[in-house]
Design an enzyme around this catalytic site. Structure first.
Site, PDB file in Angstrom:
ATOM      1  N   ARG A   1       0.102  -9.713  -0.723  1.00  0.00           N
ATOM      2  CA  ARG A   1       1.344  -9.270  -0.063  1.00  0.00           C
ATOM      3  C   ARG A   1       1.356  -7.738   0.035  1.00  0.00           C
ATOM      4  O   ARG A   1       0.419  -7.064  -0.418  1.00  0.00           O
ATOM      5  CB  ARG A   1       2.579  -9.763  -0.815  1.00  0.00           C
ATOM      6  CG  ARG A   1       2.691  -9.173  -2.204  1.00  0.00           C
ATOM      7  CD  ARG A   1       3.853  -9.751  -2.964  1.00  0.00           C
ATOM      8  NE  ARG A   1       4.235  -8.876  -4.061  1.00  0.00           N
ATOM      9  CZ  ARG A   1       5.083  -9.188  -5.021  1.00  0.00           C
ATOM     10  NH1 ARG A   1       5.647 -10.377  -5.041  1.00  0.00           N
ATOM     11  NH2 ARG A   1       5.392  -8.323  -5.966  1.00  0.00           N
TER      12      ARG A   1
ATOM     13  N   VAL B   1      -7.242  -8.355 -12.213  1.00  0.00           N
ATOM     14  CA  VAL B   1      -7.989  -7.090 -12.332  1.00  0.00           C
ATOM     15  C   VAL B   1      -7.883  -6.486 -13.734  1.00  0.00           C
ATOM     16  O   VAL B   1      -8.722  -5.677 -14.122  1.00  0.00           O
ATOM     17  CB  VAL B   1      -7.550  -6.028 -11.284  1.00  0.00           C
ATOM     18  CG1 VAL B   1      -7.773  -6.531  -9.872  1.00  0.00           C
ATOM     19  CG2 VAL B   1      -6.110  -5.589 -11.502  1.00  0.00           C
TER      20      VAL B   1
ATOM     21  N   ASN C   1      -5.956  -1.742  -4.983  1.00  0.00           N
ATOM     22  CA  ASN C   1      -4.540  -1.704  -4.608  1.00  0.00           C
ATOM     23  C   ASN C   1      -3.632  -2.368  -5.643  1.00  0.00           C
ATOM     24  O   ASN C   1      -2.461  -2.006  -5.752  1.00  0.00           O
ATOM     25  CB  ASN C   1      -4.374  -2.401  -3.243  1.00  0.00           C
ATOM     26  CG  ASN C   1      -2.938  -2.738  -2.938  1.00  0.00           C
ATOM     27  OD1 ASN C   1      -2.146  -1.869  -2.596  1.00  0.00           O
ATOM     28  ND2 ASN C   1      -2.560  -4.012  -3.109  1.00  0.00           N
TER      29      ASN C   1
ATOM     30  N   TYR D   1       3.957   3.969 -15.596  1.00  0.00           N
ATOM     31  CA  TYR D   1       3.442   3.890 -14.222  1.00  0.00           C
ATOM     32  C   TYR D   1       2.835   5.228 -13.793  1.00  0.00           C
ATOM     33  O   TYR D   1       1.737   5.277 -13.226  1.00  0.00           O
ATOM     34  CB  TYR D   1       4.608   3.505 -13.308  1.00  0.00           C
ATOM     35  CG  TYR D   1       4.255   3.229 -11.866  1.00  0.00           C
ATOM     36  CD1 TYR D   1       3.550   2.084 -11.497  1.00  0.00           C
ATOM     37  CD2 TYR D   1       4.666   4.103 -10.857  1.00  0.00           C
ATOM     38  CE1 TYR D   1       3.260   1.829 -10.163  1.00  0.00           C
ATOM     39  CE2 TYR D   1       4.384   3.854  -9.530  1.00  0.00           C
ATOM     40  CZ  TYR D   1       3.679   2.706  -9.184  1.00  0.00           C
ATOM     41  OH  TYR D   1       3.396   2.456  -7.862  1.00  0.00           O
ATOM     42  N   SER D   2       3.544   6.322 -14.085  1.00  0.00           N
ATOM     43  CA  SER D   2       3.046   7.655 -13.711  1.00  0.00           C
ATOM     44  C   SER D   2       1.723   7.937 -14.402  1.00  0.00           C
ATOM     45  O   SER D   2       0.790   8.473 -13.784  1.00  0.00           O
ATOM     46  CB  SER D   2       4.046   8.745 -14.106  1.00  0.00           C
ATOM     47  OG  SER D   2       5.287   8.501 -13.512  1.00  0.00           O
TER      48      SER D   2
HETATM   49  P1  NAD Z   1       3.602  -5.597  -4.305  1.00  0.00           P
HETATM   50  O1  NAD Z   1       4.235  -5.901  -5.607  1.00  0.00           O
HETATM   51  O2  NAD Z   1       4.094  -6.270  -3.094  1.00  0.00           O
HETATM   52  O3  NAD Z   1       2.028  -5.822  -4.376  1.00  0.00           O
HETATM   53  C1  NAD Z   1       1.275  -5.660  -5.528  1.00  0.00           C
HETATM   54  C2  NAD Z   1       0.135  -6.644  -5.459  1.00  0.00           C
HETATM   55  O4  NAD Z   1      -0.703  -6.500  -6.615  1.00  0.00           O
HETATM   56  C3  NAD Z   1       0.633  -8.091  -5.464  1.00  0.00           C
HETATM   57  O5  NAD Z   1      -0.080  -8.834  -4.506  1.00  0.00           O
HETATM   58  C4  NAD Z   1       0.301  -8.570  -6.878  1.00  0.00           C
HETATM   59  O6  NAD Z   1       0.090  -9.959  -6.965  1.00  0.00           O
HETATM   60  C5  NAD Z   1      -0.980  -7.794  -7.128  1.00  0.00           C
HETATM   61  N1  NAD Z   1      -1.312  -7.722  -8.541  1.00  0.00           N
HETATM   62  C6  NAD Z   1      -0.506  -7.326  -9.557  1.00  0.00           C
HETATM   63  N2  NAD Z   1      -1.173  -7.424 -10.720  1.00  0.00           N
HETATM   64  C7  NAD Z   1      -2.417  -7.892 -10.435  1.00  0.00           C
HETATM   65  C8  NAD Z   1      -3.552  -8.198 -11.209  1.00  0.00           C
HETATM   66  N3  NAD Z   1      -3.535  -8.047 -12.532  1.00  0.00           N
HETATM   67  N4  NAD Z   1      -4.670  -8.664 -10.587  1.00  0.00           N
HETATM   68  C9  NAD Z   1      -4.693  -8.813  -9.241  1.00  0.00           C
HETATM   69  N5  NAD Z   1      -3.633  -8.542  -8.452  1.00  0.00           N
HETATM   70  C10 NAD Z   1      -2.508  -8.094  -9.049  1.00  0.00           C
HETATM   71  O7  NAD Z   1       3.752  -4.027  -4.144  1.00  0.00           O
HETATM   72  P2  NAD Z   1       3.073  -2.973  -3.151  1.00  0.00           P
HETATM   73  O8  NAD Z   1       4.107  -1.982  -2.883  1.00  0.00           O
HETATM   74  O9  NAD Z   1       2.386  -3.655  -2.026  1.00  0.00           O
HETATM   75  O10 NAD Z   1       2.020  -2.311  -4.140  1.00  0.00           O
HETATM   76  C11 NAD Z   1       0.649  -2.106  -3.806  1.00  0.00           C
HETATM   77  C12 NAD Z   1       0.164  -0.872  -4.531  1.00  0.00           C
HETATM   78  O11 NAD Z   1       0.862   0.257  -4.017  1.00  0.00           O
HETATM   79  C13 NAD Z   1       0.447  -0.882  -6.027  1.00  0.00           C
HETATM   80  O12 NAD Z   1      -0.648  -0.320  -6.721  1.00  0.00           O
HETATM   81  C14 NAD Z   1       1.646   0.023  -6.165  1.00  0.00           C
HETATM   82  O13 NAD Z   1       1.723   0.604  -7.433  1.00  0.00           O
HETATM   83  C15 NAD Z   1       1.365   1.028  -5.076  1.00  0.00           C
HETATM   84  N6  NAD Z   1       2.521   1.793  -4.608  1.00  0.00           N
HETATM   85  C16 NAD Z   1       3.587   1.170  -4.051  1.00  0.00           C
HETATM   86  C17 NAD Z   1       4.658   1.946  -3.608  1.00  0.00           C
HETATM   87  C18 NAD Z   1       5.883   1.325  -2.979  1.00  0.00           C
HETATM   88  O14 NAD Z   1       6.859   2.052  -2.779  1.00  0.00           O
HETATM   89  N7  NAD Z   1       5.881   0.051  -2.616  1.00  0.00           N
HETATM   90  C19 NAD Z   1       4.619   3.318  -3.754  1.00  0.00           C
HETATM   91  C20 NAD Z   1       3.511   3.932  -4.324  1.00  0.00           C
HETATM   92  C21 NAD Z   1       2.452   3.134  -4.737  1.00  0.00           C
END
Ligand code: NAD
Length: 242
Positions: A14, A63, A89, A154-155
């Site tokens: 997602r 992961v 990601n 997280y940071s």
């Molecule tokens: P999201 O929660 O929709 O997606 C995160 C994805 O990571 C999900 O598909 C989840 O199942 C997967 N995941 C979590 N733990 C896992 C594991 N142990 N093994 C395999 N997959 C795993 O959120 P997103 O916003 O799409 O996040 C994607 C990346 O972007 C993340 O690293 C997040 O920290 C980063 N991010 C997001 C934002 C934001 O505002 N949405 C901002 C900065 C960074």
């Protein structure tokens, strides 16, 4: 064995991972769609990849689990010898004031983003070094660069990804491998569904959240030959927050 140009995207069921899988499929990569638990959502990503004219397969592994990841990556490499792109990601949040933060909240966040970076990148990189080409892009966050109350775990994890990537970039440049990072601000995904969006928008010069596709496009660029002289960099995608 499949010799197509192949990209692995972790956490691709997602959000930003899904958008990246579709974007890389449009760019001609066979996409390995990693997921941890939600197979149905990963299959939906695969459908979107195929609707975009590409192809791929789903691959279940956590992961944060080194043994499981090693085994899964080994199987991927056995099937797809031409792994050219890795997008780290997968990530989670477990926000809380540091003083109240439990060990589980610290470990789960750091183990997913930062240990996950190690767990996935190491076995993939060995193959890239052998083939002397490849691009690794990892998803950090604006939270790694600006202080954000309640996100010390997280940071730290996301800043660790930046430091590790910059160091790694210097180690593998001579093998034709580039290592870069994107640092998104607030992006419209499930991850921020409980965030105070109206308040946050006031701090963003562009006065809106980003879309997953706006991150995916930058990742696709960093993976492409158009970015052939870019390595060890952190690209902000945040609507103008400095
Ligand atoms: P999201 O929660 O929709 O997606 C995160 C994805 O990571 C999900 O598909 C989840 O199942 C997967 N995941 C979590 N733990 C896992 C594991 N142990 N093994 C395999 N997959 C795993 O959120 P997103 O916003 O799409 O996040 C994607 C990346 O972007 C993340 O690293 C997040 O920290 C980063 N991010 C997001 C934002 C934001 O505002 N949405 C901002 C900065 C960074």
């Amino acid at each position: 064995m499949n010799d197509e140009r192949t990209a692995i995207v972790t956490g691709a069921s997602r959000g930003i991972g899904r958008a990246t899988a579709v974007e890389l499929a449009k760019a001609g990569y066979f996409v390995i769609i990693n997921f941890k638990t939600n197979e149905k959502a990963a299959m939906e990503t695969l459908s979107l990849v195929q609707s975009a004219g590409g192809d791929g397969e789903i691959s279940q592994f956590d992961v944060a689990d080194n043994a499981q990841t090693k085994e899964a990556v080994k199987a991927i490499i056995e099937r797809h010898k031409n792994i050219q792109v890795l997008v780290n990601n997968a990530g989670i949040t477990a926000d809380g004031l540091f003083i109240l933060l439990g060990e589980e909240e610290w470990d789960s966040v750091v183990n997913t983003s930062l240990k996950g970076f190690y767990n996935v990148t190491k076995p993939v990189l060995r193959e890239m070094v052998r083939r002397k080409c490849g691009s690794v892009v990892s998803v950090s966050s604006l939270s790694a660069l600006l202080p954000n109350r309640g996100q010390s775990n997280y940071s730290a994890a996301k800043a660790g990804i930046i430091a590790a990537s910059r160091s790694l970039a210097t180690e593998v440049a001579r093998f034709g491998i580039r290592v870069n990072v994107v640092a998104p601000g607030l992006i419209e995904t499930d991850m921020i569904k409980d965030a105070p969006v109206a308040e946050i928008k006031k701090m963003i010069p562009m006065a809106r959240l980003g879309k997953p596709e706006e991150v995916a496009g930058v990742i696709r660029f960093l993976c492409s030959d158009d970015a052939s002289y870019i390595t060890g960099q952190v690209i902000g995608i945040n609507g103008g927050i400095c």
